[in-house]
Design an enzyme around this catalytic site. Structure first.
Site, short mmCIF file in Angstrom:
data_model
loop_
_atom_site.label_atom_id
_atom_site.label_comp_id
_atom_site.label_asym_id
_atom_site.label_seq_id
_atom_site.Cartn_x
_atom_site.Cartn_y
_atom_site.Cartn_z
N PHE A 113 13.76 10.93 98.61
CA PHE A 113 13.30 12.20 99.19
C PHE A 113 14.11 12.60 100.42
O PHE A 113 14.07 13.76 100.83
CB PHE A 113 11.80 12.14 99.50
CG PHE A 113 11.45 11.80 100.92
CD1 PHE A 113 11.35 10.49 101.34
CD2 PHE A 113 11.25 12.81 101.85
CE1 PHE A 113 11.04 10.18 102.65
CE2 PHE A 113 10.94 12.52 103.17
CZ PHE A 113 10.84 11.20 103.57
N LYS A 114 14.85 11.67 101.00
CA LYS A 114 15.67 12.01 102.18
C LYS A 114 16.64 13.16 101.86
O LYS A 114 17.03 13.90 102.76
CB LYS A 114 16.45 10.79 102.67
CG LYS A 114 15.62 9.57 103.02
CD LYS A 114 14.62 9.83 104.14
CE LYS A 114 14.06 8.55 104.72
NZ LYS A 114 13.14 7.83 103.81
N ASP A 115 17.02 13.29 100.59
CA ASP A 115 17.93 14.38 100.22
C ASP A 115 17.32 15.76 100.47
O ASP A 115 18.04 16.72 100.66
CB ASP A 115 18.29 14.30 98.73
CG ASP A 115 19.18 13.11 98.41
OD1 ASP A 115 20.03 12.76 99.24
OD2 ASP A 115 19.01 12.53 97.31
N LEU A 118 18.24 16.10 104.12
CA LEU A 118 19.61 15.77 104.52
C LEU A 118 20.66 16.55 103.73
O LEU A 118 21.84 16.54 104.08
CB LEU A 118 19.84 14.27 104.43
CG LEU A 118 19.17 13.53 105.60
CD1 LEU A 118 19.05 12.04 105.33
CD2 LEU A 118 19.92 13.78 106.90
#
Ligand SMILES: *Cc1c(COP(=O)(O)O)cnc(C)c1O
Length: 497
Positions: A113-115, A118
């Site tokens: 989920f960091k995408d 980011l």
């Protein structure tokens, strides 16, 4: 035109920054986190949002926070971030399985989920640099529990005017996570394995940010620091979007009626993702309960149960490594809000945490946080949950989502709460193939990581993502290691100071 928000430190040392200035700085000079003077409301109806694409929803949400960005700038950032890097046009699809809605946040470049944030942060950062006439090269320092590092590098690799240095805990991340990082391309990227855990990495990075002498030295050489961690408001704001989007999609699909309340369950580490859900609630999304799910590092569960935040405990390495955290940085933002934005009170608590390893919330603060409830899942409960969801429905979830799903099941049994519930599904099961397949099939012996990945493809019927195919044969480019105490020295070496 709406009013311009400004941003201030949760510890009182800085105020009156624009959104772009707060994004550029990442962390305030006094060690506090930037907060908007108020959490803005959505100025478009849910009915309208229900028909919107992810990109349009992102614009409607982000414009309320990033009030010094022009429409053109913001749309440029959004359109370049949420494009074919994602393997589905929906960007964040909702999957109904086993009585809940799993919000899949792992369809970006690095399958976690960091995408979601980011992918856009590099655009927000370079746009902010331009707006503020920054001449220095921006050095992104990042501590990672496994997923942020790769996602940040994927976003910043070869972005002109930026460098990125990532610190991860050696031995504290999954095989796929480590391979993804050490094979990272891009002339401006550096990866360092530190001898310590995530908290050591994060504390080290915060210390470097606080070193004024070092900042001066950097400035003389044409560098300035910023952060890609979820302490950066530029990470938090894009994460609010998918909670608004999820509600709108439930409405569009006739799963709920307009205004009906939902619950959300978030597998939590640094408290960034669940804080974004809280921001969405404050913006006007009808969210009733925010269920904060922890693994065996259950410092947040204990906090919501007792009001005491106590990090003095053993750090446990689990099969959900991205949640192996005892100092949840973003909780400071909720603490600050719960004191009625009393920066001095918040600062005193954070000093207690750093000096004594603990602090206690007052009754008023706890009343303010009443919409949050904590839960945790032990390793065997997590594995049992992954197996159960698979056996009931054929749907395969990763180990972080497994924690959330197990916590939700126990919560529902305990409270009989039948509110429609969105579970944040934070990683592709392929990122944690070994633990996931073991949960479903039992002991895997010493099977090789890629044999396990192929096996997982057979049983799940889900195509192996490009992010995993890539690392089968990619060359290792990074092998630097250092002690937690030497992080600043290592940064100086990498930058050639
Ligand atoms: C980072 C991460 C989490 C924890 O999110 P926070 O915002 O730090 O609470 C959960 N699951 C996965 C897969 C992650 O990468």
């Amino acid at each position: 035109m709406h009013m311009k928000l400004s941003y201030q430190s949760t510890r009182g040392g800085e105020s009156g920054l624009t959104a772009s200035q707060a994004i550029l700085k990442g962390l305030a000079d006094d060690g506090g986190l930037f907060m908007p003077t108020e959490i803005p409301k959505l100025d478009v109806s849910m009915e309208k949002l229900a028909g919107m694409t992810y990109q349009e929803t992102a614009y409607q949400v982000m414009k309320q926070f990033l009030t010094d960005f022009t429409e053109e700038e913001l749309r440029y950032c959004i359109d370049h971030a949420y494009d074919s890097k994602f393997d589905t046009e929906e960007i964040a699809p909702l999957v109904k399985a086993d009585g809940a809605y799993y919000l899949e946040l792992f369809h970006g470049n690095t399958i976690a989920f960091k995408d979601m944030a980011l992918s856009i942060l590099p655009y927000l950062m370079t746009t902010s640099a331009k707006k503020n006439h920054i001449k220095n090269e921006i050095v992104i320092l990042t501590a990672t529990s496994g997923d942020t590092g790769k996602a940040a590098m994927a976003g910043f690799a070869d972005v002109p005017g930026t460098r990125i240095i990532v610190f991860y805990p050696k031995g504290g991340v999954s095989k796929v996570q480590e391979l993804q990082m050490v094979t990272q391309k891009g002339e401006n990227t550096a990866v360092v394995a530190i001898h310590g855990n995530f908290d050591d990495a994060q504390t080290g990075v915060k210390k470097i940010f606080g070193d004024k002498e070092f900042a001066k030295k950097l400035d003389e050489k044409g560098f300035q620091l910023s952060s890609a961690n979820s302490i950066n408001i530029g990470r938090l704001v894009p994460q609010v979007v998918y909670y608004v989007y999820a509600y709108a999609k439930l409405l569009e699909n006739g799963e709920i009626t307009d205004g009906q309340e939902i619950d959300v369950v978030v597998p939590t580490g640094n408290f960034g993702n669940i804080l974004a859900a809280y921001f969405a609630k404050q913006m006007g999304v009808p969210i009733k309960t925010l269920i904060c799910a922890s693994n065996e590092n259950k410092v947040l569960y204990d906090f919501f149960e007792t009001g005491v935040y106590d990090r003095k405990r053993e750090f446990i390495l689990t099969s959900s490594p991205s949640m192996d955290i005892l100092i949840s940085s973003n909780l400071e933002r909720l603490i600050y809000l719960s004191t009625g934005c009393d920066a001095a009170a918040n600062k005193a608590l954070m000093e207690d945490l750093s000096a004594e390893g603990a602090y206690q919330a007052t009754a008023e603060m706890r009343a303010f946080m009443k919409d949050f409830t904590g839960g945790y899942a032990a390793e065997d409960q997590n594995a049992a949950e992954i197996r159960k969801v698979y056996e009931d429905t054929g749907y395969v979830i990763d180990t972080h989502t497994g924690v959330a799903s197990a916590v939700y099941r126990a919560y529902k049994e305990r409270t009989k709460d039948e509110t429609p519930t969105v579970i944040a599904s934070t990683a592709s099961p392929y990122k944690f193939s070994h633990s996931v397949l073991e949960a479903i099939k039992g002991d895997l012996g010493d099977a090789d990581e890629f044999a396990i990945i192929d096996r997982l493809a057979e049983i799940s019927g889900v195509k192996i993502p490009a992010a995993v195919e890539e690392i089968r044969s990619a060359q290792v480019r990074h092998s630097r290691e250092c002690d937690g105490a030497d992080m600043e020295k290592t940064v100086a070496e990498i930058l050639g100071l």
